[in-house]
Design an enzyme around this catalytic site. Sequence first.
Site, PDB file in Angstrom:
ATOM      1  N   SER A 103       0.832  -1.219   0.000  1.00 32.84           N
ATOM      2  CA  SER A 103       0.000   0.000   0.000  1.00 32.84           C
ATOM      3  C   SER A 103       0.861   1.262   0.000  1.00 32.84           C
ATOM      4  O   SER A 103       0.571   2.216  -0.741  1.00 32.84           O
ATOM      5  CB  SER A 103      -0.978   0.001   1.173  1.00 32.84           C
ATOM      6  N   HIS A 156      -1.890  -8.899   1.855  1.00 33.16           N
ATOM      7  CA  HIS A 156      -1.574  -7.655   2.588  1.00 33.16           C
ATOM      8  C   HIS A 156      -2.703  -7.400   3.598  1.00 33.16           C
ATOM      9  O   HIS A 156      -2.987  -8.247   4.428  1.00 33.16           O
ATOM     10  CB  HIS A 156      -1.394  -6.541   1.547  1.00 33.16           C
ATOM     11  N   HIS A 192       5.970 -12.977   6.930  1.00 34.63           N
ATOM     12  CA  HIS A 192       6.128 -11.550   6.612  1.00 34.63           C
ATOM     13  C   HIS A 192       7.291 -11.382   5.653  1.00 34.63           C
ATOM     14  O   HIS A 192       8.265 -12.127   5.721  1.00 34.63           O
ATOM     15  CB  HIS A 192       6.371 -10.716   7.878  1.00 34.63           C
ATOM     16  N   ARG A 196       3.136  -5.775  16.771  1.00 34.17           N
ATOM     17  CA  ARG A 196       1.725  -5.356  16.715  1.00 34.17           C
ATOM     18  C   ARG A 196       0.843  -6.521  17.149  1.00 34.17           C
ATOM     19  O   ARG A 196      -0.192  -6.336  17.790  1.00 34.17           O
ATOM     20  CB  ARG A 196       1.375  -4.893  15.287  1.00 34.17           C
ATOM     21  N   ASP A 217      -2.121  -9.385  11.467  1.00 36.85           N
ATOM     22  CA  ASP A 217      -3.418  -9.845  10.963  1.00 36.85           C
ATOM     23  C   ASP A 217      -3.871 -11.169  11.575  1.00 36.85           C
ATOM     24  O   ASP A 217      -5.017 -11.562  11.426  1.00 36.85           O
ATOM     25  CB  ASP A 217      -3.367  -9.961   9.435  1.00 36.85           C
TER      26      ASP A 217
HETATM   27  N1  HAX Z   1       1.567 -19.973   4.855  1.00 36.59           N
HETATM   28  C1  HAX Z   1       1.973 -20.783   3.845  1.00 36.59           C
HETATM   29  N2  HAX Z   1       3.004 -20.490   3.044  1.00 36.59           N
HETATM   30  C2  HAX Z   1       3.690 -19.361   3.307  1.00 36.59           C
HETATM   31  C3  HAX Z   1       3.352 -18.515   4.373  1.00 36.59           C
HETATM   32  C4  HAX Z   1       2.217 -18.854   5.140  1.00 36.59           C
HETATM   33  N3  HAX Z   1       1.787 -18.079   6.122  1.00 36.59           N
HETATM   34  N4  HAX Z   1       4.222 -17.479   4.393  1.00 36.59           N
HETATM   35  C5  HAX Z   1       5.061 -17.672   3.349  1.00 36.59           C
HETATM   36  N5  HAX Z   1       4.730 -18.786   2.702  1.00 36.59           N
HETATM   37  C6  HAX Z   1       5.330 -19.311   1.457  1.00 36.59           C
HETATM   38  C7  HAX Z   1       5.135 -18.269   0.379  1.00 36.59           C
HETATM   39  O1  HAX Z   1       3.817 -18.345  -0.187  1.00 36.59           O
HETATM   40  C8  HAX Z   1       6.235 -18.636  -0.596  1.00 36.59           C
HETATM   41  O2  HAX Z   1       5.829 -19.765  -1.312  1.00 36.59           O
HETATM   42  P1  HAX Z   1       6.155 -19.889  -2.894  1.00 36.59           P
HETATM   43  O3  HAX Z   1       7.637 -19.742  -3.016  1.00 36.59           O
HETATM   44  O4  HAX Z   1       5.647 -21.255  -3.235  1.00 36.59           O
HETATM   45  O5  HAX Z   1       5.408 -18.783  -3.551  1.00 36.59           O
HETATM   46  C9  HAX Z   1       7.348 -19.049   0.348  1.00 36.59           C
HETATM   47  O6  HAX Z   1       6.721 -19.426   1.593  1.00 36.59           O
HETATM   48  C10 HAX Z   1       8.362 -18.005   0.634  1.00 36.59           C
HETATM   49  O7  HAX Z   1       7.725 -16.901   1.202  1.00 36.59           O
HETATM   50  P2  HAX Z   1       8.524 -15.911   2.153  1.00 36.59           P
HETATM   51  O8  HAX Z   1       9.749 -15.483   1.453  1.00 36.59           O
HETATM   52  O9  HAX Z   1       8.637 -16.487   3.528  1.00 36.59           O
HETATM   53  O10 HAX Z   1       7.485 -14.718   2.277  1.00 36.59           O
HETATM   54  P3  HAX Z   1       7.143 -13.604   1.206  1.00 36.59           P
HETATM   55  O11 HAX Z   1       7.962 -12.412   1.516  1.00 36.59           O
HETATM   56  O12 HAX Z   1       7.183 -14.112  -0.192  1.00 36.59           O
HETATM   57  O13 HAX Z   1       5.620 -13.331   1.539  1.00 36.59           O
HETATM   58  C11 HAX Z   1       3.734 -12.906   2.891  1.00 36.59           C
HETATM   59  C12 HAX Z   1       5.235 -12.645   2.712  1.00 36.59           C
HETATM   60  C13 HAX Z   1       3.256 -12.067   4.044  1.00 36.59           C
HETATM   61  C14 HAX Z   1       3.005 -12.504   1.617  1.00 36.59           C
HETATM   62  C15 HAX Z   1       3.529 -14.415   3.207  1.00 36.59           C
HETATM   63  O14 HAX Z   1       4.181 -14.741   4.407  1.00 36.59           O
HETATM   64  C16 HAX Z   1       2.061 -14.803   3.294  1.00 36.59           C
HETATM   65  O15 HAX Z   1       1.438 -15.046   2.269  1.00 36.59           O
HETATM   66  N6  HAX Z   1       1.481 -14.835   4.537  1.00 36.59           N
HETATM   67  C17 HAX Z   1       0.065 -15.103   4.703  1.00 36.59           C
HETATM   68  C18 HAX Z   1      -0.745 -13.855   4.375  1.00 36.59           C
HETATM   69  C19 HAX Z   1      -0.547 -12.773   5.392  1.00 36.59           C
HETATM   70  O16 HAX Z   1      -0.605 -13.002   6.597  1.00 36.59           O
HETATM   71  N7  HAX Z   1      -0.348 -11.535   4.914  1.00 36.59           N
HETATM   72  C20 HAX Z   1      -0.228 -10.357   5.780  1.00 36.59           C
HETATM   73  C21 HAX Z   1       1.209  -9.880   5.932  1.00 36.59           C
HETATM   74  C22 HAX Z   1       1.311  -8.652   6.791  1.00 36.59           C
HETATM   75  C23 HAX Z   1       0.702  -7.483   6.110  1.00 36.59           C
HETATM   76  O17 HAX Z   1       1.130  -6.997   5.073  1.00 36.59           O
HETATM   77  N8  HAX Z   1      -0.385  -7.009   6.639  1.00 36.59           N
HETATM   78  O18 HAX Z   1      -1.056  -6.070   5.994  1.00 36.59           O
END
Ligand code: HAX
Length: 426
Positions: free
Chosen positions: A234, A264, A310, A319, A365
Amino acid sequence: MAASIFDKMEEKVALWRSDMAAFVKEHGEHKVSDVTINQVMGGLRGVNGLWCDTSVVPKDQGLIIRGIPMKDLTDLNGVEIFYLLLTGELPTKEEYEEFQIALKIRKFVPHYVWDILKAMPKDSHPMTMLSMAVLSMQKESCFATNYEKGINKTDFWRCTLDDALNIVAKLPSIAAAIYRIRFNKGELIQPDPDMRLAEDFVHMLGIEAPGDEFLSLIKLFLVAHSDHEGGNVSAFTSSVVNSALSDLYYSVSAGFNGLAGPLHGLANQEALKWLLDVMKKFNGTPTKEEIAQEVNETLAAGQVIPGYGHAVLRVVDPRFTAFYNFGKVHFPEDPLFKTVYHIYEVVPDILKKIPKIQNPWPNVDAISGSMLYHYGITEFSYYTVMFALSRSMGLTAQAVMNRAVGTPIVRPKSVTTSWLKSQVIK
Ligand code: HAX
């Protein structure tokens, strides 16, 4: 009388501008990052390529706003946080009152916004309504009007600040109206000119929750989500759009569209949905074994565990801890709250065993939705609107700084697959 926010910022802007100009002039060619092909193909993780002074998120500490760690900010309210984000200082009592007046006189929302919101399809997502509402007010932009008149670029920050104050002051009414319109809660409730941001929002939501306790939660909500440095979707989106000198109505609306993604800000809605599904499946607070079974099934289905992981953090999100401490004080026996904790006891150990996952810990979250649910806000799809209400402060404060220092249009260079290959295959 305390200096107005414009006078205060005038002093700050002069300092930031000269400090940054001198620094860049002297050290502009100093290297601060290398970029690998993994990073090019991996969302630029870890590339030090953006400037943002409003807050920083060290991977082992989490959110620090203008030098103050999240854990020391939990007693502040939204107005103080916004002032801190904008100026870099907490307000004195007099500055606070003066700033409060600057917000109060901007509360009025143009009537056409209500017409637009009421005309939207009844099953619109609340985030779509929020983004539309902000965008619909673009014609009110001080920046756009004055840009057209030929304002000097050294004064861009003033109108950006005026737009920032307007957006942040109006959002509580808009967010509350979205709740009432979208979920058939009856007539809209008018803002109270004498109420502060959080109080007025609670008043306009019109829900029956124990007054002071719910208000304290909303204050914490406003602090916790207000900013998270410059690279999250964002903030980055909003600042890229703003860098084209699109005004804050365009850029905040764009930032909110990014916040509406499930990876996000929408993760709070997803996390609570997941949690309630688990509770439903196991008829109440699940055991650790049952949670583990559900986590494994979710992962096997190729889905993420919402609220965990994250892109930057490598520890429990402070948080999350702040909300957890709130729940422990106010409703330790709530089955939902207990389940959040049981999930926290189970999920990290499972995620730690998956090598590709960088961070197995909960983010904000994982818990924020359950807090709202406890107080009767059971409409999950509304949660991200409350996140956005708070995040508007960070998005707008970052834009004011960018316009103050005169950062240029954002334009990184993209490269093709063949160019990437040419770098390694000689
Ligand atoms: N569950 C399952 N798999 C996960 C995971 C989770 N909670 N967190 C990461 N992974 C996976 C990713 O999907 C990625 O898989 P691929 O390579 O197959 O695509 C792999 O692990 C590597 O990810 P990473 O390097 O650890 O994390 P990223 O920086 O790529 O992604 C995310 C960060 C937050 C998007 C990710 O951890 C996620 O999808 N979490 C669940 C959704 C979530 O809670 N989002 C909110 C984040 C905080 C925020 O922005 N709030 O607004």
